[in-house]
Motif scaffolding. Structure first.
Motif: not given
Lengths: 85, 389
Positions: B293-311
């Motif tokens: 299992i592998k996780f990723f977490y971090g800030p990102d941009s999605y369609f010019s919105n500020e988002v948090s990403l958890l994978e």
């Protein structure tokens, strides 16, 4: 392995299964001619809709537990009685 | 409580402790009663967008389970009704707003994905009516016959979920949504899922499944996919990167994309909010089987919105893995330690319970419960303002 899984799962009710296979045939025909983009897409969309309906019907059958069904109508029988404490 | 306070002054320390606990219990009771009163005032509306055969119904079952109780079709109504009703939630399927039935679409050469096959005026009017606390007579699209059946009566619930192809397509409907979710399934995974669903069906073959996906794709790309830019949360489902060249759709890489800055929705984070983190939970404390299992977490941009990403990439084998992961996530909006794990275990037979789809769907369910409770609490706190609305 795929065939084995398919055999153990409940099969689609025959009326929907017939509709699915018929719609596939029609879609293949509708896409055979030229300049039939709209008709072709609509025909394959019908296939998708019926395939989804078939899958939902199978899920419903899976949830169908013979004992649970019997107990809905006969909660007082020995095999169905449950006590909270 | 005011009279109680006056009494308290003369009380002994020991008794005071007893009394505060009683008062706390009273406060809990009163908050639960105000909860009921205010619910009648306003319905919270949630939109869920996804393509046909992409797990909307599993998501819905997870969501209703978070609120407790089972969802069932309206009693004594049309057996082919698409509606699901539970104590708190009512889920309506937007296919019921088709303006063209199956024959009509074939004649015009349009798919159900095409806006021309849908009545957005009626959709807007009826969702608005529910939000204003009025019952509606909603049509029923019968998926077996392809016909529009006589309407069914829908009472305003505490939470209304509208699920289907176009919940965020029309700007008026979009503005009625208190929260919106888009299920984004990559083409490879969609293909693998439809093979699993349809291969056993008479008449279907790899070619017919492929042809159906291909034929619907232009309309999907034109009308459905663009809605994801409006979603408050997007769940992306992709092939795993843990097994090179794998596209069987059994092991999945799932990403939860959460919009930042929303009033009632605080994104989940891993270890430290706002940092960028790669985490492999397998090691000395946890044994994982292949491929791990592998996780990723971090800030990102999605369609010019500020988002948090958890994978999450990979799948769970045992309970220990789930609870271990849950204990390292924050802002989950759980009511007790282990609630995410408990919810997943409760429905271990649902598709996706051992991977990121089940995990993130459950988390989104908890976030929706939290959003609902905040909205209700706010309405209760300002009754005068609520009455004006």
């Amino acid at each position: 392995a795929l065939a084995l899984v398919a055999r153990s799962a409940p099969s689609t009710p025959p009326d929907i299964a017939a509709k699915v296979s018929e719609s596939i045939k029609k879609a293949e025909e509708a896409c055979a001619g030229e300049n039939t983009e709209g008709e072709c897409a609509a025909a394959w969309d019908e296939v998708e809709e019926l395939s989804a309906a078939a899958s939902h019907a199978r899920d419903k059958l899976k949830e169908n537990d013979p004992l649970e069904n019997y107990c809905k109508d006969n909660p007082e029988t020995d095999e169905c009685r449950t006590y909270e404490d | 409580p005011a009279a109680g306070k006056a009494h308290l002054l003369g009380f002994h320390q020991k008794q005071l402790i007893l009394f505060t606990s009683e008062r706390r219990a009273a406060a809990r009771r009163s908050s639960s009663s105000s909860f009921e009163v205010s619910c009648e005032a306003k319905t919270v509306v949630i939109g869920l967008a996804a393509d046909s055969g992409c797990g909307k119904s599993t998501f819905m079952r997870r969501l209703t389970s978070v609120f407790g109780g089972a969802a069932e079709p309206p009693r004594g109504g049309n057996p082919d009704s698409n509606t699901l009703i539970s104590d708190v939630t009512t889920v309506i399927c937007l296919d019921d707003y088709h303006s063209l039935d199956r024959t009509g679409r074939k004649e015009k050469g349009v798919t159900a994905l095409d806006p021309r096959a849908n009545n957005f005026d009626l959709m807007y009017e009826q969702v608005k009516a529910i939000k204003d606390g009025k019952a509606i007579e909603k049509p029923i699209y019968n998926h077996v016959t392809g016909l529009l059946d006589p309407p069914e009566l829908i009472q305003p619930p505490k939470i209304l979920v509208i699920e289907g192809l176009h919940p965020m397509y029309d700007a008026r409907v979009r503005d009625l949504l208190d929260f919106s979710i888009y299920l984004d399934i990559s083409n490879d995974v969609k293909f693998a899922w439809k093979i699993q669903r349809d291969m056993a069906e008479r008449g279907h073959s790899l070619e017919s499944i492929k042809a159906s996906i291909q034929a619907r794709k232009p309309d999907f790309d034109a009308y459905i996919d663009p809605q994801k830019k409006y979603a408050d949360a997007v769940i992306e489902v992709l092939p795993t990167q843990l097994i090179p060249g794998d596209n069987e759709g059994k092991v999945l890489r799932v990403r939860l994309i959460m919009k930042e800055g929303l009033k009632y929705f605080k994104p989940v984070y891993l270890f430290d909010e706002g940092s960028t983190i790669n985490w492999i939970p397998c090691g000395r404390k946890l044994t994982c089987s292949y491929p791990g299992i592998k996780f990723f977490y971090g800030p990102d941009s999605y369609f010019s919105n500020e988002v948090s990403l958890l994978e999450m990439d990979g799948q769970f084998d045992r309970l220990e893995e789930l609870i271990y992961v849950e204990s390292h996530l924050s802002n989950l909006s759980t009511k007790f330690y282990g609630e995410v794990t408990q919810q997943l275990l409760k429905h271990s037979d649902f598709p996706g319970s051992n991977n990121g789809t089940g995990l993130f769907q459950t988390i989104v369910g908890l976030k929706i419960r939290d959003l609902y409770e905040q909205l209700i609490a706010e309405t209760a706190a300002t009754p005068a303002e609520a009455a004006k609305v």
